[in-house]
Scaffold this motif. Structure first.
Motif, PDB file in Angstrom:
ATOM      1  N   ALA A   1      10.961  12.572 -28.143  1.00 19.63           N
ATOM      2  CA  ALA A   1      10.375  13.371 -27.069  1.00 19.63           C
ATOM      3  C   ALA A   1      11.218  13.325 -25.807  1.00 19.63           C
ATOM      4  O   ALA A   1      11.299  14.301 -25.066  1.00 19.63           O
ATOM      5  N   ARG A   2      11.878  12.187 -25.550  1.00 19.64           N
ATOM      6  CA  ARG A   2      12.688  12.061 -24.337  1.00 19.64           C
ATOM      7  C   ARG A   2      13.849  13.050 -24.325  1.00 19.64           C
ATOM      8  O   ARG A   2      14.338  13.441 -23.276  1.00 19.64           O
ATOM      9  N   GLN A   3      14.328  13.432 -25.503  1.00 23.71           N
ATOM     10  CA  GLN A   3      15.453  14.356 -25.596  1.00 23.71           C
ATOM     11  C   GLN A   3      15.002  15.811 -25.704  1.00 23.71           C
ATOM     12  O   GLN A   3      15.820  16.723 -25.643  1.00 23.71           O
ATOM     13  N   ALA A   4      13.706  16.015 -25.849  1.00 26.95           N
ATOM     14  CA  ALA A   4      13.199  17.339 -26.210  1.00 26.95           C
ATOM     15  C   ALA A   4      13.499  18.397 -25.158  1.00 26.95           C
ATOM     16  O   ALA A   4      13.967  19.494 -25.489  1.00 26.95           O
ATOM     17  N   THR A   5      13.215  18.108 -23.886  1.00 32.64           N
ATOM     18  CA  THR A   5      13.400  19.134 -22.865  1.00 32.64           C
ATOM     19  C   THR A   5      14.879  19.454 -22.658  1.00 32.64           C
ATOM     20  O   THR A   5      15.237  20.607 -22.401  1.00 32.64           O
TER      21      THR A   5
ATOM     22  N   THR B   1       7.088  28.895 -21.529  1.00 35.72           N
ATOM     23  CA  THR B   1       7.089  27.776 -22.466  1.00 35.72           C
ATOM     24  C   THR B   1       5.701  27.157 -22.545  1.00 35.72           C
ATOM     25  O   THR B   1       5.045  26.965 -21.527  1.00 35.72           O
ATOM     26  N   LYS B   2       5.287  26.844 -23.754  1.00 32.15           N
ATOM     27  CA  LYS B   2       3.975  26.239 -23.975  1.00 32.15           C
ATOM     28  C   LYS B   2       4.159  24.935 -24.748  1.00 32.15           C
ATOM     29  O   LYS B   2       4.973  24.850 -25.665  1.00 32.15           O
ATOM     30  N   GLY B   3       3.406  23.908 -24.368  1.00 34.60           N
ATOM     31  CA  GLY B   3       3.421  22.644 -25.082  1.00 34.60           C
ATOM     32  C   GLY B   3       2.186  22.514 -25.957  1.00 34.60           C
ATOM     33  O   GLY B   3       1.077  22.837 -25.524  1.00 34.60           O
ATOM     34  N   LEU B   4       2.376  22.036 -27.177  1.00 36.74           N
ATOM     35  CA  LEU B   4       1.268  21.900 -28.120  1.00 36.74           C
ATOM     36  C   LEU B   4       1.264  20.495 -28.708  1.00 36.74           C
ATOM     37  O   LEU B   4       2.284  20.022 -29.220  1.00 36.74           O
ATOM     38  N   HIS B   5       0.109  19.842 -28.631  1.00 35.08           N
ATOM     39  CA  HIS B   5      -0.066  18.544 -29.275  1.00 35.08           C
ATOM     40  C   HIS B   5      -0.664  18.774 -30.655  1.00 35.08           C
ATOM     41  O   HIS B   5      -1.665  19.481 -30.800  1.00 35.08           O
ATOM     42  N   ILE B   6      -0.029  18.195 -31.677  1.00 31.10           N
ATOM     43  CA  ILE B   6      -0.506  18.408 -33.044  1.00 31.10           C
ATOM     44  C   ILE B   6      -0.888  17.085 -33.697  1.00 31.10           C
ATOM     45  O   ILE B   6      -0.316  16.035 -33.401  1.00 31.10           O
ATOM     46  N   ASN B   7      -1.873  17.157 -34.569  1.00 33.79           N
ATOM     47  CA  ASN B   7      -2.190  16.070 -35.494  1.00 33.79           C
ATOM     48  C   ASN B   7      -1.765  16.511 -36.888  1.00 33.79           C
ATOM     49  O   ASN B   7      -1.966  17.678 -37.259  1.00 33.79           O
TER      50      ASN B   7
ATOM     51  N   LYS C   1      19.034  23.637 -23.506  1.00 33.22           N
ATOM     52  CA  LYS C   1      20.318  24.048 -24.076  1.00 33.22           C
ATOM     53  C   LYS C   1      20.128  25.167 -25.095  1.00 33.22           C
ATOM     54  O   LYS C   1      20.850  26.176 -25.072  1.00 33.22           O
ATOM     55  N   TYR C   2      19.148  25.019 -25.977  1.00 34.61           N
ATOM     56  CA  TYR C   2      18.926  26.011 -27.023  1.00 34.61           C
ATOM     57  C   TYR C   2      18.556  27.376 -26.437  1.00 34.61           C
ATOM     58  O   TYR C   2      19.032  28.412 -26.902  1.00 34.61           O
TER      59      TYR C   2
ATOM     60  N   GLU D   1       3.507  13.321 -30.236  1.00 35.96           N
ATOM     61  CA  GLU D   1       3.468  12.311 -29.177  1.00 35.96           C
ATOM     62  C   GLU D   1       3.803  12.960 -27.839  1.00 35.96           C
ATOM     63  O   GLU D   1       4.805  13.666 -27.725  1.00 35.96           O
ATOM     64  N   TRP D   2       2.964  12.693 -26.824  1.00 34.10           N
ATOM     65  CA  TRP D   2       3.201  13.286 -25.509  1.00 34.10           C
ATOM     66  C   TRP D   2       3.256  12.245 -24.393  1.00 34.10           C
ATOM     67  O   TRP D   2       3.381  12.599 -23.223  1.00 34.10           O
ATOM     68  N   HIS D   3       3.185  10.977 -24.728  1.00 37.55           N
ATOM     69  CA  HIS D   3       3.166   9.939 -23.695  1.00 37.55           C
ATOM     70  C   HIS D   3       4.439   9.975 -22.850  1.00 37.55           C
ATOM     71  O   HIS D   3       4.388   9.915 -21.615  1.00 37.55           O
ATOM     72  N   GLU D   4       5.593  10.070 -23.495  1.00 37.40           N
ATOM     73  CA  GLU D   4       6.866  10.098 -22.780  1.00 37.40           C
ATOM     74  C   GLU D   4       7.296  11.513 -22.411  1.00 37.40           C
ATOM     75  O   GLU D   4       8.208  11.697 -21.608  1.00 37.40           O
ATOM     76  N   LEU D   5       6.649  12.497 -22.986  1.00 40.74           N
ATOM     77  CA  LEU D   5       7.110  13.878 -22.849  1.00 40.74           C
ATOM     78  C   LEU D   5       6.417  14.646 -21.738  1.00 40.74           C
ATOM     79  O   LEU D   5       6.982  15.605 -21.197  1.00 40.74           O
ATOM     80  N   LEU D   6       5.221  14.235 -21.346  1.00 39.94           N
ATOM     81  CA  LEU D   6       4.399  15.054 -20.463  1.00 39.94           C
ATOM     82  C   LEU D   6       5.053  15.315 -19.108  1.00 39.94           C
ATOM     83  O   LEU D   6       5.074  16.455 -18.624  1.00 39.94           O
ATOM     84  N   VAL D   7       5.595  14.286 -18.474  1.00 40.36           N
ATOM     85  CA  VAL D   7       6.192  14.466 -17.146  1.00 40.36           C
ATOM     86  C   VAL D   7       7.441  15.346 -17.199  1.00 40.36           C
ATOM     87  O   VAL D   7       7.540  16.329 -16.455  1.00 40.36           O
ATOM     88  N   PRO D   8       8.433  15.038 -18.061  1.00 42.46           N
ATOM     89  CA  PRO D   8       9.607  15.922 -18.099  1.00 42.46           C
ATOM     90  C   PRO D   8       9.274  17.341 -18.552  1.00 42.46           C
ATOM     91  O   PRO D   8       9.901  18.297 -18.094  1.00 42.46           O
TER      92      PRO D   8
END
Length: 215
Positions: free
Chosen positions: A64-68, A116-122, A73-74, A97-104
């Motif tokens: 998640a830390r690398q996601a944004t 851009t939309k963020g989606l949390h999945i199970n 880039k993409y 997982e969104w714990h590390e991703l939410l702020v960035p």
């Protein structure tokens, strides 16, 4: 442990679980970058309006830390490769997982010219998505500035003015634009030369990060 590849392949079979109307173009869509490292988009799709949709899948806080960074880039590469502008391109960041991703991600949403939309999945043990929830970006420490681009629309009847306000409000909400001002104006005077006594004012806001002069 279910891998991202399994989640991706299962998701590609039915993208409607993320959003109705999504149509698969390709999984692992290869990006050609003449100015640096290339990459592969997990899923490239089109929405019901014909816009390209980049779908990236993550399933760990480390990824998640690398996601944004990857998403930025993409999106930059794909606009050049496909010859599309930002108005015809969207992105969905899908993560377990969104714990590390939410702020960035919230910071990314504020700055990105692409919707851009963020989606949390199970997901279950077989890698199929069982639940999807949209992520709400967190408020960041910003001061609000009114845009220098402002509009006023005039009408000869209150009914036409009110109908236009409803149409504009619906259009803004459909593309998730919430940072704006929109209010009606009525002329109350007696000047017979005023032929459009009803109107509404519209402008958006622009957000700036608060900075200290000592930084």
């Amino acid at each position: 442990m279910v891998s991202e590849n399994i989640i991706r392949d299962n998701l590609a079979k039915d993208l409607s679980i993320l959003e109705p109307g999504l149509v698969l173009i390709k999984t692992e869509f290869k990006l050609e970058n003449l100015f640096g490292a290339s990459g592969k988009v997990d899923i490239l799709a089109r929405d019901e309006f014909g816009n390209f949709v980049v779908i990236e899948i993550k399933k760990s806080n480390q990824a998640a830390r690398q996601a944004t960074h990857e998403l930025f880039k993409y999106l930059s590469i794909i606009t050049r490769q496909l010859g599309v502008d930002n108005t015809n391109l969207r992105a969905l960041l899908v993560s377990t997982e969104w714990h590390e991703l939410l702020v960035p991600f919230s910071e990314f949403q504020y700055h990105s010219p692409v919707h851009t939309k963020g989606l949390h999945i199970n997901v279950n043990n077989d890698g199929y998505i069982t639940k999807v929830d949209e992520i709400n970006k967190i408020p960041l420490n910003r001061s609000i500035k009114i845009s220098h681009v402002q509009f006023i629309y005039l009408y000869n009847s209150k009914e036409k003015r009110d109908e236009s306000i409803e149409q504009v409000s619906y259009a803004l909400s459909s593309v998730d634009v919430t940072d704006h001002f929109l209010f009606s104006c009525d002329y109350r005077g007696s000047n017979p030369h005023v032929i459009t006594p009803f109107g509404f004012f519209f402008t958006s806001t622009r957000s700036y990060r608060k900075t200290s002069k000592f930084n």
